[in-house]
Design a protein around this motif. Sequence first.
Motif, PDB file in Angstrom:
ATOM      1  N   LEU A   1     -87.489 -14.408 -14.586  1.00 15.67           N
ATOM      2  CA  LEU A   1     -87.973 -13.000 -14.558  1.00 15.67           C
ATOM      3  C   LEU A   1     -86.908 -12.077 -14.718  1.00 15.67           C
ATOM      4  O   LEU A   1     -86.516 -11.057 -15.540  1.00 15.67           O
ATOM      5  N   ILE A   2     -85.649 -12.169 -13.965  1.00 24.90           N
ATOM      6  CA  ILE A   2     -84.804 -11.457 -13.935  1.00 24.90           C
ATOM      7  C   ILE A   2     -83.914 -11.579 -15.348  1.00 24.90           C
ATOM      8  O   ILE A   2     -83.402 -10.357 -15.976  1.00 24.90           O
ATOM      9  N   LEU A   3     -83.614 -12.742 -15.877  1.00 23.57           N
ATOM     10  CA  LEU A   3     -83.179 -13.039 -16.865  1.00 23.57           C
ATOM     11  C   LEU A   3     -83.803 -12.210 -18.155  1.00 23.57           C
ATOM     12  O   LEU A   3     -83.298 -11.796 -19.212  1.00 23.57           O
ATOM     13  N   ALA A   4     -85.216 -12.604 -18.304  1.00 22.58           N
ATOM     14  CA  ALA A   4     -86.067 -11.838 -19.227  1.00 22.58           C
ATOM     15  C   ALA A   4     -85.738 -10.358 -19.226  1.00 22.58           C
ATOM     16  O   ALA A   4     -85.870  -9.577 -20.257  1.00 22.58           O
ATOM     17  N   SER A   5     -85.880  -9.679 -18.066  1.00 25.96           N
ATOM     18  CA  SER A   5     -85.573  -8.324 -17.780  1.00 25.96           C
ATOM     19  C   SER A   5     -84.277  -7.934 -18.213  1.00 25.96           C
ATOM     20  O   SER A   5     -83.949  -6.717 -18.823  1.00 25.96           O
TER      21      SER A   5
ATOM     22  N   SER B   1     -77.647  -2.855 -18.320  1.00 29.91           N
ATOM     23  CA  SER B   1     -78.948  -3.260 -17.944  1.00 29.91           C
ATOM     24  C   SER B   1     -78.789  -4.116 -16.677  1.00 29.91           C
ATOM     25  O   SER B   1     -79.536  -4.257 -15.495  1.00 29.91           O
ATOM     26  N   ALA B   2     -77.536  -4.684 -16.247  1.00 30.20           N
ATOM     27  CA  ALA B   2     -77.295  -5.523 -15.205  1.00 30.20           C
ATOM     28  C   ALA B   2     -77.131  -4.514 -13.898  1.00 30.20           C
ATOM     29  O   ALA B   2     -77.697  -4.847 -12.846  1.00 30.20           O
ATOM     30  N   MET B   3     -76.410  -3.338 -14.129  1.00 29.70           N
ATOM     31  CA  MET B   3     -76.240  -2.423 -13.164  1.00 29.70           C
ATOM     32  C   MET B   3     -77.637  -1.833 -12.760  1.00 29.70           C
ATOM     33  O   MET B   3     -77.895  -1.509 -11.604  1.00 29.70           O
ATOM     34  N   LEU B   4     -78.728  -1.697 -13.669  1.00 30.04           N
ATOM     35  CA  LEU B   4     -79.714  -1.274 -13.425  1.00 30.04           C
ATOM     36  C   LEU B   4     -80.679  -1.947 -12.804  1.00 30.04           C
ATOM     37  O   LEU B   4     -81.143  -1.854 -11.754  1.00 30.04           O
ATOM     38  N   LEU B   5     -80.742  -3.424 -13.152  1.00 27.92           N
ATOM     39  CA  LEU B   5     -81.445  -4.247 -12.207  1.00 27.92           C
ATOM     40  C   LEU B   5     -80.810  -4.583 -11.054  1.00 27.92           C
ATOM     41  O   LEU B   5     -81.700  -4.941 -10.176  1.00 27.92           O
TER      42      LEU B   5
ATOM     43  N   ALA C   1     -85.433   1.797 -15.710  1.00 24.41           N
ATOM     44  CA  ALA C   1     -85.163   2.229 -14.318  1.00 24.41           C
ATOM     45  C   ALA C   1     -86.290   1.659 -13.596  1.00 24.41           C
ATOM     46  O   ALA C   1     -86.341   1.063 -12.246  1.00 24.41           O
ATOM     47  N   LEU C   2     -87.419   2.559 -13.823  1.00 29.53           N
ATOM     48  CA  LEU C   2     -88.830   2.495 -12.950  1.00 29.53           C
ATOM     49  C   LEU C   2     -89.036   0.801 -13.015  1.00 29.53           C
ATOM     50  O   LEU C   2     -89.574   0.171 -11.944  1.00 29.53           O
ATOM     51  N   TYR C   3     -89.126   0.204 -14.348  1.00 29.87           N
ATOM     52  CA  TYR C   3     -89.379  -1.327 -14.399  1.00 29.87           C
ATOM     53  C   TYR C   3     -88.360  -2.056 -13.643  1.00 29.87           C
ATOM     54  O   TYR C   3     -88.755  -3.021 -12.824  1.00 29.87           O
ATOM     55  N   CYS C   4     -87.114  -1.543 -13.399  1.00 36.62           N
ATOM     56  CA  CYS C   4     -86.240  -2.637 -12.725  1.00 36.62           C
ATOM     57  C   CYS C   4     -86.562  -2.436 -11.095  1.00 36.62           C
ATOM     58  O   CYS C   4     -86.589  -3.454 -10.542  1.00 36.62           O
TER      59      CYS C   4
ATOM     60  N   LEU D   1     -88.767  -5.953  -6.630  1.00 37.89           N
ATOM     61  CA  LEU D   1     -90.048  -6.113  -5.574  1.00 37.89           C
ATOM     62  C   LEU D   1     -90.439  -7.455  -5.809  1.00 37.89           C
ATOM     63  O   LEU D   1     -91.052  -8.362  -4.853  1.00 37.89           O
ATOM     64  N   VAL D   2     -91.022  -7.659  -7.308  1.00 36.50           N
ATOM     65  CA  VAL D   2     -91.899  -8.845  -7.560  1.00 36.50           C
ATOM     66  C   VAL D   2     -91.040 -10.047  -7.428  1.00 36.50           C
ATOM     67  O   VAL D   2     -91.068 -11.051  -6.874  1.00 36.50           O
ATOM     68  N   ALA D   3     -89.703  -9.875  -7.751  1.00 33.74           N
ATOM     69  CA  ALA D   3     -88.582 -11.159  -7.674  1.00 33.74           C
ATOM     70  C   ALA D   3     -88.236 -11.621  -6.242  1.00 33.74           C
ATOM     71  O   ALA D   3     -88.727 -12.893  -6.007  1.00 33.74           O
TER      72      ALA D   3
END
Length: 119
Positions: free
Chosen positions: A30-34, A57-61, A83-86, A91-93
Amino acid sequence: MLYEHRTAPPIPLRRFAGRVAKHFAASTLLILASLVLGMAGYEGFEGLAWRDAFLNSAMLLGGMGPVDPPKTDGGKIFAGVFALYCGLVFLVAGGIVIAPLFHRLLHRFHFLEESKRSR
């Protein structure tokens, strides 16, 4: 990834370790796909090189925030939505990783409770 019923005995530790590993792999996927989604968005909307898109992307995640502030209107909208998605992905991860541990704890509690009642 189905769990055993509360009346069934807890699974052996070896199977439980496999379950935790599968959940960890799902969370990592999930994190890699994001990360890939974020990189594609930064490349498409902001025209960033893949290295800069990866960094943003990595900093936002990771919860740190973007390094390069967006300059285009599309990039600003994308950065806000991403940013909202991250925040949700975080939380989901975490929930995916913690789920088997929490289930085992509750399962052991209920199984012990059931075995005491049946005596």
